[in-house]
Design an enzyme around this catalytic site. Structure first.
Site, PDB file in Angstrom:
ATOM      1  CB  SER A 600      -0.886   0.014   1.248  1.00  5.39           C
ATOM      2  OG  SER A 600      -1.531   1.277   1.355  1.00  5.39           O
ATOM      3  CE1 TYR A 613      -4.144  -2.131   5.186  1.00  5.19           C
ATOM      4  CE2 TYR A 613      -3.414   0.108   4.676  1.00  5.19           C
ATOM      5  CZ  TYR A 613      -3.875  -1.129   4.262  1.00  5.19           C
ATOM      6  OH  TYR A 613      -4.050  -1.367   2.917  1.00  5.19           O
TER       7      TYR A 613
END
Ligand SMILES: [Zn+2]
Length: 732
Positions: A600, A613
């Site tokens: 990501s 995350y």
């Protein structure tokens, strides 16, 4: 006299007169073909053909005219539809005989014989585009209204015997004539015409080392006759069965099925790599009682060397299989690999010698010298083809060949096709032209891609992207039902292909589903084992699975949550690549495997509310770099870094979407659908990017595809952003 099911033991009698009575003459031909093709003992996939001579109205003058409907080139009887049949003016086909007769020289393998094939389209009735088969003259020149040409296992057993002609006389009397082996074509058609016209009691022909052809003026009677002739062969062979002495008796003791499966899995990636030096191959494992009886026998080595008899078999199975001498009781897979290595060298040398000895001045260049059928005591048969369907066909054909050899050796002595004849079929210029006309293979046509997270979102999109490029796709997901749903959707789209063979999961089509927990190395290994048994190896692992957990309203985030996020987003990517590494290494560096991990852009962008995350993705980015070093030179490892792919994403459930909309002060109502809310959020995210465009699963799938494609073959260790242009995520 009409036949019924109970008259037959060696073939399935399927004719249903009540159904047939509702069909047109051409539909009856399709029906007859389908039920003949549905029994492998009657004919093999792609083998044999059927015909009916039907009166049709000529579109040119409205008059009645006799049309030969005959199974055309390509396809197989089991699945044929009307479109698989060519339709030709019978009278015009007969007229071609005068052109042929007026040409010198003529006869088998003369120039005019191949040229006649190009004349058949000139006799086409009603603009039917289906190309004609080279067997067309056989069907046209035999005067009966209906003709069946089959490749039945029990009948070919008789056709492939040393004393085939005498056996034909003994078993069939005047019912069948005998013609020695001759390559199909115009001349063979003329020879059959003579047999038909001169032997009034004769109802068919034993085509030496090839198959059976028979005829009748009534279509049901023709079907009954085909089955009756095959049944007779089956009963004769049964009466001479050698029981425990079959194939000279057993040489190797049987291996426990689970043990054999594990040894096969341990062997396959190595074997696939070894036969794929020039081009990749896909494997089918076939292990049933008939194959095991053969590979474990005393005679297997001798019979394998003789090669396959029926030319239709031979085109895919090559002139002979590769038999590997090995005692399965040792359980020593490394010893097996060493035996395979020396057997392969011998096989390739033999193949080159065969090519040199048999080639003509105008023969096509030598094709791949690797075997397509490998026989291993204890394990069974491993067949290779350019895709799953082709490898299944190859396994099916050699399976038929084993049946043929079993029968032939029970009643007489099995003989192979003369080497020059085999060569003239394999390197026939007509076949070469057919190969040249085939569309170019898609980039992933020979590859196996494991998509992890294929049950939804980016993973599902990626699975479809790979399928579009011809790949064999494994839909892996923690949620097996979701993975299966994607696999079923793909399967319905691409179909099963042809070929009936394969044991367990190895009988699959181009797609399978697999359960996988990426935090558990055993679960990953179990899935990869399944993939290897299904296809022979792995070329690409694409991981799209991930997890986002948000802190609660008070900003609390537990240690358990931390552990879960890191386990899935960081440890998972490492495990899926590390577990694949031994497979990539066994296949060899020439296979140029690839791993693509979805990370990501948040891995480099710090912000409030997603510390676990973001940092887990940051770790994943660096794991990708480390893996690129660890897996070189066997596999490239790259990352694709998306940002805010909201559409269809399980990572954006309704409450997370609403929380985000609230966070950014975007007006919404509880009444709006989840997808509408997602769209709203996606548009907001898009407005923050340099391209102002929402990022879709299709964008990610394309990037994943590219990073695993040969188009990016010089890139490894890269994190590739697909984020619409977020300057905060620029390389630093
Ligand atoms: Zn044939």
């Amino acid at each position: 006299m009409s036949k019924e099911k109970s008259d037959f033991k060696h073939v399935n009698y399927e004719w249903d007169e009540a159904h047939a009575a509702t069909l047109s003459p051409v539909e009856r031909l399709v029906y007859r073909s389908n039920i003949l093709g549905s029994d492998q003992r009657i004919t093999n996939t792609g083998g044999g053909n059927t015909s009916s001579k039907v009166n049709e109205t000529d579109p040119l003058n409205g008059e009645s005219v006799e049309v030969l409907w005959v199974k055309g080139s390509g396809g197989d009887l089991r699945t044929s539809k009307v479109a698989n049949f060519s339709s030709l003016y019978q009278e015009k086909l007969i007229d071609l005989q005068s052109i042929y007769a007026a040409t010198t020289p003529n006869g088998v393998k003369t120039e005019i014989e191949d040229k006649m094939v190009h004349m058949y389209p000139h006799t086409t009735f009603n603009l039917n585009p289906r190309p004609s088969s080279i067997d067309t003259p056989l069907h046209s020149f035999i005067g009966a209204k209906h003709v069946d040409h089959m490749h039945p296992i029990s009948f070919i057993a008789i056709a492939a015997c040393k004393n085939s002609e005498a056996l034909t006389k003994e078993i069939y009397g005047d019912q069948l004539a005998y013609l020695p082996w001759q390559r199909p074509g115009f001349d063979l058609g003329l020879k059959m015409q003579t047999v038909y016209q001169e032997n009034k009691d004769c109802v068919g022909i034993n085509m030496g080392q090839h198959g059976l052809i028979n005829w009748n003026d009534d279509d049901k009677a023709c079907y009954d006759l085909t089955l009756e002739l095959i049944e007779k062969a089956g009963r004769y062979i049964e009466s001479k069965d050698r029981g425990a002495d079959t194939f000279g008796g057993q040489k190797y003791a049987e291996v426990d099925a689970d043990k054999a499966r594990q040894m096969t899995i341990d062997l396959l990636p190595y074997l696939r790599g070894a036969v794929s030096q020039n081009k990749r191959f896909i494997a089918t494992v076939h292990r049933d009682d008939a194959v095991l009886e053969f590979v474990n026998s005393n005679d297997a080595e001798r019979l394998a060397e003789i090669g396959t008899s029926c030319p239709d078999h031979f085109l895919r199975t090559k002139i002979k299989p590769m038999y590997v001498a090995w005692d399965p009781a040792s359980g020593d897979v490394d010893a097996l690999k060493a035996s395979i290595q020396s057997a392969l060298e011998q096989y390739r040398a033999d193949y080159a010698e065969y090519y040199e000895a048999c080639k003509h001045a105008n023969s096509p260049a030598m094709r791949d010298a690797n075997p397509t059928v490998i026989l291993i005591p204890g394990l069974g048969m491993i067949a290779f083809g350019k895709n799953k369907s082709e490898s299944r066909v190859t396994a099916e054909f050699y399976n038929c060949a084993i049946g043929v050899m079993r029968g032939a050796e029970a009643i007489d002595e099995y003989i192979g096709l003369p080497r020059q004849e085999a060569f003239d079929i394999e390197y026939w210029l007509l076949e070469e032209a057919k190969l040249q006309r085939m569309p170019k293979e898609k980039e992933f046509a020979r590859k196996v891609v494991v998509v992890i997270g294929a049950g939804s979102g980016i993973g599902k999109e990626a699975a479809f992207r790979y399928i579009a490029e011809g790949a064999h796709v494994v839909c892996a997901d923690l949620d097996l039902a979701a993975a299966q749903a994607t696999a079923d959707e793909i399967s319905a789209k691409v179909g099963m292909g042809i070929g009936v063979a394969g044991t367990g999961v190895s009988s699959c089509g181009n797609v399978i589903a697999c359960q996988m927990d990426i935090t558990d190395a055993d679960s990953i290994q179990a899935c990869y084992d399944e993939v290897v048994y299904a296809f022979g190896g792995i070329d690409v692992v694409a991981l799209t699975a991930g997890i986002f957990l948000a802190p609660n309203v008070d900003g609390e985030f537990s240690v358990k949550q931390w552990e879960l996020v890191f386990k899935i987003n960081s440890v998972g990517p490492y495990l899926v690549a590390d577990t694949a590494k031994p497979i990539f290494v066994a296949q060899g560096k020439h296979m140029k495997s690839a791993v693509v991990i979805t990370t990501s852009v948040n891995g480099v962008v710090s912000k409030k509310g997603s510390v676990a995350y973001d940092s887990s993705k940051s770790a994943a980015n660096h794991i990708v770099r480390e893996l690129a070093v660890e897996l070189a030179p066997y596999a490239r490892v790259n990352a694709v870094a998306p940002a805010t792919v909201v559409k269809g994403s399980l990572m954006f459930p309704r409450d997370r979407v609403m929380a985000s909309l609230a966070k950014y002060n975007i007006a919404y109502s509880e009444a709006e659908s989840t997808e509408d809310l997602r769209l709203k959020l996606a548009e907001f995210y898009a407005s923050r990017t340099l391209t102002n465009a929402p990022i879709t699963p299709a964008d990610q799938a394309e990037a994943i595809f590219f990073m695993s494609s040969d188009k990016s073959s010089k890139t490894t260790g890269l994190v590739f952003n697909v984020d619409g242009g977020l300057h905060e995520a620029f390389l630093r």
